[in-house]
Design a protein around this motif. Structure first.
Motif, PDB file in Angstrom:
ATOM      1  N   ILE A 146       0.753  -1.177  -0.078  1.00  0.00           N
ATOM      2  CA  ILE A 146      -0.032  -0.162   0.091  1.00  0.00           C
ATOM      3  C   ILE A 146       0.776   1.335  -0.029  1.00  0.00           C
ATOM      4  CG2 ILE A 146      -1.875  -1.141   1.403  1.00  0.00           C
ATOM      5  CD1 ILE A 146      -1.034   0.130   3.839  1.00  0.00           C
ATOM      6  N   ASN A 147       0.300   2.267  -0.404  1.00  0.00           N
ATOM      7  CA  ASN A 147       1.064   3.716  -0.425  1.00  0.00           C
ATOM      8  C   ASN A 147       0.305   4.560   0.447  1.00  0.00           C
ATOM      9  OD1 ASN A 147      -1.000   4.211  -2.325  1.00  0.00           O
ATOM     10  ND2 ASN A 147       0.135   5.654  -3.619  1.00  0.00           N
ATOM     11  N   ALA A 148      -0.484   4.264   1.561  1.00  0.00           N
ATOM     12  CA  ALA A 148      -1.214   5.056   2.025  1.00  0.00           C
ATOM     13  C   ALA A 148      -0.613   6.025   3.017  1.00  0.00           C
ATOM     14  CB  ALA A 148      -2.312   4.161   3.233  1.00  0.00           C
ATOM     15  N   TYR A 149       0.676   5.776   3.297  1.00  0.00           N
ATOM     16  CA  TYR A 149       1.402   6.695   4.390  1.00  0.00           C
ATOM     17  C   TYR A 149       2.382   7.409   3.550  1.00  0.00           C
ATOM     18  CZ  TYR A 149      -0.157   2.569   7.143  1.00  0.00           C
ATOM     19  OH  TYR A 149      -0.725   1.781   7.822  1.00  0.00           O
ATOM     20  N   ASP A 150       2.614   7.211   2.305  1.00  0.00           N
ATOM     21  CA  ASP A 150       3.447   8.213   1.314  1.00  0.00           C
ATOM     22  C   ASP A 150       3.184   7.514   0.158  1.00  0.00           C
ATOM     23  OD1 ASP A 150       5.482   9.181  -0.127  1.00  0.00           O
ATOM     24  OD2 ASP A 150       7.227   8.899   1.164  1.00  0.00           O
ATOM     25  N   TYR A 151       2.708   8.572  -0.592  1.00  0.00           N
ATOM     26  CA  TYR A 151       2.103   8.176  -2.003  1.00  0.00           C
ATOM     27  C   TYR A 151       3.187   7.784  -3.195  1.00  0.00           C
ATOM     28  CZ  TYR A 151       3.393  12.736  -4.291  1.00  0.00           C
ATOM     29  OH  TYR A 151       4.134  13.877  -4.596  1.00  0.00           O
ATOM     30  N   THR A 152       4.687   8.326  -2.626  1.00  0.00           N
ATOM     31  CA  THR A 152       5.585   7.860  -3.824  1.00  0.00           C
ATOM     32  C   THR A 152       6.211   6.735  -3.379  1.00  0.00           C
ATOM     33  OG1 THR A 152       7.111   8.764  -1.960  1.00  0.00           O
ATOM     34  CG2 THR A 152       6.276  10.452  -3.434  1.00  0.00           C
ATOM     35  N   ARG A 153       5.693   5.946  -2.510  1.00  0.00           N
ATOM     36  CA  ARG A 153       6.291   4.318  -2.452  1.00  0.00           C
ATOM     37  C   ARG A 153       5.205   3.551  -1.547  1.00  0.00           C
ATOM     38  NH1 ARG A 153      10.583   5.384   2.967  1.00  0.00           N
ATOM     39  NH2 ARG A 153       8.969   5.935   4.467  1.00  0.00           N
ATOM     40  N   PHE A 154       5.425   2.427  -1.872  1.00  0.00           N
ATOM     41  CA  PHE A 154       4.664   1.280  -1.561  1.00  0.00           C
ATOM     42  C   PHE A 154       5.433   0.629  -0.228  1.00  0.00           C
ATOM     43  CE2 PHE A 154       2.769   2.136  -5.401  1.00  0.00           C
ATOM     44  CZ  PHE A 154       1.420   1.796  -5.272  1.00  0.00           C
ATOM     45  N   GLU A 155       4.325   0.170   0.780  1.00  0.00           N
ATOM     46  CA  GLU A 155       5.060  -0.648   2.119  1.00  0.00           C
ATOM     47  C   GLU A 155       4.062  -1.636   2.120  1.00  0.00           C
ATOM     48  OE1 GLU A 155       5.068   1.795   5.527  1.00  0.00           O
ATOM     49  OE2 GLU A 155       5.789   3.654   4.424  1.00  0.00           O
ATOM     50  N   HIS A 201       4.459  -0.130  -9.957  1.00  0.00           N
ATOM     51  CA  HIS A 201       4.962   0.012  -8.795  1.00  0.00           C
ATOM     52  C   HIS A 201       6.260  -0.212  -8.747  1.00  0.00           C
ATOM     53  CE1 HIS A 201       0.765   1.031  -8.327  1.00  0.00           C
ATOM     54  NE2 HIS A 201       0.281  -0.172  -8.262  1.00  0.00           N
ATOM     55  N   ARG A 202       7.247   0.521  -8.372  1.00  0.00           N
ATOM     56  CA  ARG A 202       8.859   0.278  -8.303  1.00  0.00           C
ATOM     57  C   ARG A 202       9.255   0.195  -7.156  1.00  0.00           C
ATOM     58  NH1 ARG A 202       9.909  -2.074 -13.043  1.00  0.00           N
ATOM     59  NH2 ARG A 202       8.488  -0.942 -14.494  1.00  0.00           N
ATOM     60  N   ARG A 203       8.536   0.998  -6.008  1.00  0.00           N
ATOM     61  CA  ARG A 203       9.242   1.090  -4.579  1.00  0.00           C
ATOM     62  C   ARG A 203       8.494   0.591  -3.431  1.00  0.00           C
ATOM     63  NH1 ARG A 203      10.983   7.267  -3.745  1.00  0.00           N
ATOM     64  NH2 ARG A 203      12.199   6.451  -2.181  1.00  0.00           N
ATOM     65  N   CYS A 204       9.228  -0.093  -2.424  1.00  0.00           N
ATOM     66  CA  CYS A 204       8.448  -0.805  -1.492  1.00  0.00           C
ATOM     67  C   CYS A 204       9.510  -0.664  -0.272  1.00  0.00           C
ATOM     68  CB  CYS A 204       8.037  -2.117  -1.827  1.00  0.00           C
ATOM     69  SG  CYS A 204       7.363  -2.825  -0.484  1.00  0.00           S
ATOM     70  N   SER A 228      -4.500   6.710  -1.971  1.00  0.00           N
ATOM     71  CA  SER A 228      -4.117   5.569  -1.670  1.00  0.00           C
ATOM     72  C   SER A 228      -4.483   4.302  -2.499  1.00  0.00           C
ATOM     73  CB  SER A 228      -4.816   5.157  -0.151  1.00  0.00           C
ATOM     74  OG  SER A 228      -4.679   3.753   0.322  1.00  0.00           O
ATOM     75  N   VAL A 229      -3.419   3.436  -2.752  1.00  0.00           N
ATOM     76  CA  VAL A 229      -3.688   2.246  -3.730  1.00  0.00           C
ATOM     77  C   VAL A 229      -3.242   0.980  -2.932  1.00  0.00           C
ATOM     78  CG1 VAL A 229      -3.115   1.201  -6.044  1.00  0.00           C
ATOM     79  CG2 VAL A 229      -3.611   3.709  -5.677  1.00  0.00           C
ATOM     80  N   THR A 230      -4.085  -0.073  -2.947  1.00  0.00           N
ATOM     81  CA  THR A 230      -3.553  -1.342  -2.380  1.00  0.00           C
ATOM     82  C   THR A 230      -3.337  -2.296  -3.640  1.00  0.00           C
ATOM     83  OG1 THR A 230      -4.847  -0.927  -0.630  1.00  0.00           O
ATOM     84  CG2 THR A 230      -4.361  -3.257  -1.221  1.00  0.00           C
ATOM     85  N   THR A 231      -2.054  -2.871  -3.831  1.00  0.00           N
ATOM     86  CA  THR A 231      -1.947  -3.772  -4.823  1.00  0.00           C
ATOM     87  C   THR A 231      -2.421  -4.981  -4.612  1.00  0.00           C
ATOM     88  OG1 THR A 231       0.053  -4.770  -3.789  1.00  0.00           O
ATOM     89  CG2 THR A 231       0.497  -2.722  -4.975  1.00  0.00           C
ATOM     90  N   ILE A 232      -2.437  -5.887  -5.837  1.00  0.00           N
ATOM     91  CA  ILE A 232      -2.795  -7.353  -5.381  1.00  0.00           C
ATOM     92  C   ILE A 232      -1.912  -7.968  -4.329  1.00  0.00           C
ATOM     93  CG2 ILE A 232      -3.674  -7.768  -7.552  1.00  0.00           C
ATOM     94  CD1 ILE A 232      -0.505  -9.342  -6.784  1.00  0.00           C
ATOM     95  N   ALA A 233      -2.476  -9.052  -3.700  1.00  0.00           N
ATOM     96  CA  ALA A 233      -1.865  -9.842  -2.754  1.00  0.00           C
ATOM     97  C   ALA A 233      -0.518 -10.393  -3.045  1.00  0.00           C
ATOM     98  CB  ALA A 233      -2.717 -10.763  -2.060  1.00  0.00           C
ATOM     99  N   LEU A 234       0.518 -10.366  -2.245  1.00  0.00           N
ATOM    100  CA  LEU A 234       1.656 -11.152  -2.533  1.00  0.00           C
ATOM    101  C   LEU A 234       1.386 -12.418  -2.717  1.00  0.00           C
ATOM    102  CD1 LEU A 234       4.782 -11.294  -2.308  1.00  0.00           C
ATOM    103  CD2 LEU A 234       4.405 -11.942   0.123  1.00  0.00           C
ATOM    104  N   MET A 235       0.627 -13.325  -1.934  1.00  0.00           N
ATOM    105  CA  MET A 235       0.405 -14.587  -2.257  1.00  0.00           C
ATOM    106  C   MET A 235      -1.253 -14.807  -2.379  1.00  0.00           C
ATOM    107  SD  MET A 235       1.925 -15.581   1.283  1.00  0.00           S
ATOM    108  CE  MET A 235       2.881 -14.022   1.319  1.00  0.00           C
ATOM    109  N   THR A 236      -1.618 -15.600  -3.040  1.00  0.00           N
ATOM    110  CA  THR A 236      -3.167 -15.938  -3.158  1.00  0.00           C
ATOM    111  C   THR A 236      -3.945 -17.262  -2.223  1.00  0.00           C
ATOM    112  OG1 THR A 236      -2.846 -17.315  -4.894  1.00  0.00           O
ATOM    113  CG2 THR A 236      -3.161 -14.985  -5.493  1.00  0.00           C
ATOM    114  N   ASN A 237      -2.747 -18.016  -1.884  1.00  0.00           N
ATOM    115  CA  ASN A 237      -2.902 -19.261  -1.222  1.00  0.00           C
ATOM    116  C   ASN A 237      -3.934 -19.967  -1.710  1.00  0.00           C
ATOM    117  OD1 ASN A 237      -2.563 -16.718   0.893  1.00  0.00           O
ATOM    118  ND2 ASN A 237      -1.671 -18.541   1.662  1.00  0.00           N
ATOM    119  N   ASP A 238      -4.182 -19.783  -3.026  1.00  0.00           N
ATOM    120  CA  ASP A 238      -5.128 -20.694  -3.893  1.00  0.00           C
ATOM    121  C   ASP A 238      -4.689 -22.218  -4.536  1.00  0.00           C
ATOM    122  OD1 ASP A 238      -3.700 -19.736  -5.715  1.00  0.00           O
ATOM    123  OD2 ASP A 238      -5.597 -18.641  -6.887  1.00  0.00           O
ATOM    124  N   ARG A 239      -3.395 -22.311  -4.212  1.00  0.00           N
ATOM    125  CA  ARG A 239      -2.783 -23.486  -4.528  1.00  0.00           C
ATOM    126  C   ARG A 239      -2.831 -23.708  -6.048  1.00  0.00           C
ATOM    127  NH1 ARG A 239      -1.711 -27.903  -0.988  1.00  0.00           N
ATOM    128  NH2 ARG A 239      -1.992 -27.111   0.970  1.00  0.00           N
TER     129      ARG A 239
END
Length: 302
Positions: free
Chosen positions: A140-149, A297-300, A269-280
């Motif tokens: 997400i970039n809710a805390y700083d729009y220039t980078r993703f955490e 999205h380049r920065r995290c 604020s933008v939320t990316t897709i999940a790191l893992m889907t756990n859908d096997r």
């Protein structure tokens, strides 16, 4: 007798875990198991290097050197096809430790005890890929729009009073010198304080839980060297899992805090897709499509 010997061995191993060793193990774990999942996915006629990460997490070691020659694309395939699709921890571990870079590190650099600690730490992260895991990591970039955490979100309802399964962390006690060094170099994001005023570093999946002044969870020490996350109230599917770091963490009285309670959700604020889907799933095409969605999205950091 054998059980007692194993117990003594485990106790001895725990006492040897230092901040430096824990930070190195965690950096390796997230490079192998998290960074490798966000790779550029070129078109079929492209000659681009698929080992170039799109998103990278901040490492905990003061001077972390990436694994030399480590094939992130191969690690991504192992995670997808062996760990997620089959749930085979032993084979996942065997194949990952057979990859260049990680194999060289374990064979030439680490002692038997250090190898055991690294394997144990990797398995803590392995559990996040189980289908029954109640959380997932997003960016997400809710805390700083220039980078993703990195942030942790519930992927199913969690009841108040429950421990968030698999969302755990390992701690190592810090000396005054180590604490000062981490704070001076900006690596203090993982420092936690216990009720006895002792200071430790917390690493593992729980390191990705963000702060909120009105959190829905809390960190809870279950035994020496291990912390878990306990729900303070019912958590809905898709809700971010948060804890309260401490007073004055974000300036005096946390006046500089940017959490949702203090400032709400910013319009950018933008939320990316999940790191893992756990859908096997083990589909290469699906994996490429997921990575394309976060290609801009380049920065995290986290």
């Amino acid at each position: 007798m054998a059980a007692k010997a194993r117990a003594r061995s485990l106790r001895a191993t725990r006492t040897t875990l230092t901040q430096r060793m824990l930070a190195r193990n965690d950096d390796i774990a997230i490079e192998v198991l998290i960074d490798s999942l966000f790779l550029k996915c070129p078109s079929p006629d492209s000659q681009a290097n698929v080992d170039q990460p799109i998103l990278k997490t901040t490492k905990s070691s003061l001077k972390y050197l990436p694994l030399r020659g480590f094939p992130a694309a191969d690690a991504s395939r192992i995670i997808r096809d062996v760990l997620i699709a089959k749930g085979n921890f032993a084979k996942t571990e065997q194949e990952l430790f057979g990859l260049p870079g990680l194999q060289k590190l374990t064979e030439r650099t680490l002692s038997p005890t250090e190898k055991q600690l690294l394997r144990r730490h990797l398995r803590i992260y392995f559990r996040m890929f189980r289908p029954q895991c109640p959380f997932e990591i997003k960016f997400i970039n809710a805390y700083d729009y220039t980078r993703f955490e990195a942030a942790v979100f519930a992927r199913k309802p969690i009841k108040a009073g429950e421990f968030v399964k698999y969302l755990i962390g390992t701690t190592a006690r810090l000396s005054d010198k180590e604490e000062a060094c981490l704070r001076q170099t900006g690596k203090d994001f993982s420092i936690v304080e216990s009720g006895k005023k002792s200071v430790s570093v917390l690493l593992g999946p729980a390191r990705f839980v963000n702060h909120d002044c009105n959190p829905n969870c809390r960190l809870f020490t279950v035994r020496s060297g291990r912390m878990v996350v306990e729900a303070l109230r019912n958590i809905e599917n898709g809700e971010q899992i948060t804890v309260f770091y401490c007073d004055d963490y974000f300036g005096d009285g946390n006046l500089d805090c940017l959490c949702a309670t203090c400032h709400g959700t910013p319009p950018w604020s933008v939320t990316t897709i999940a790191l893992m889907t756990n859908d096997r799933t083990s589909s290469d095409e699906a994996g490429c499509q997921r990575r394309k969605q976060v290609g801009s999205h380049r920065r995290c950091t986290k």
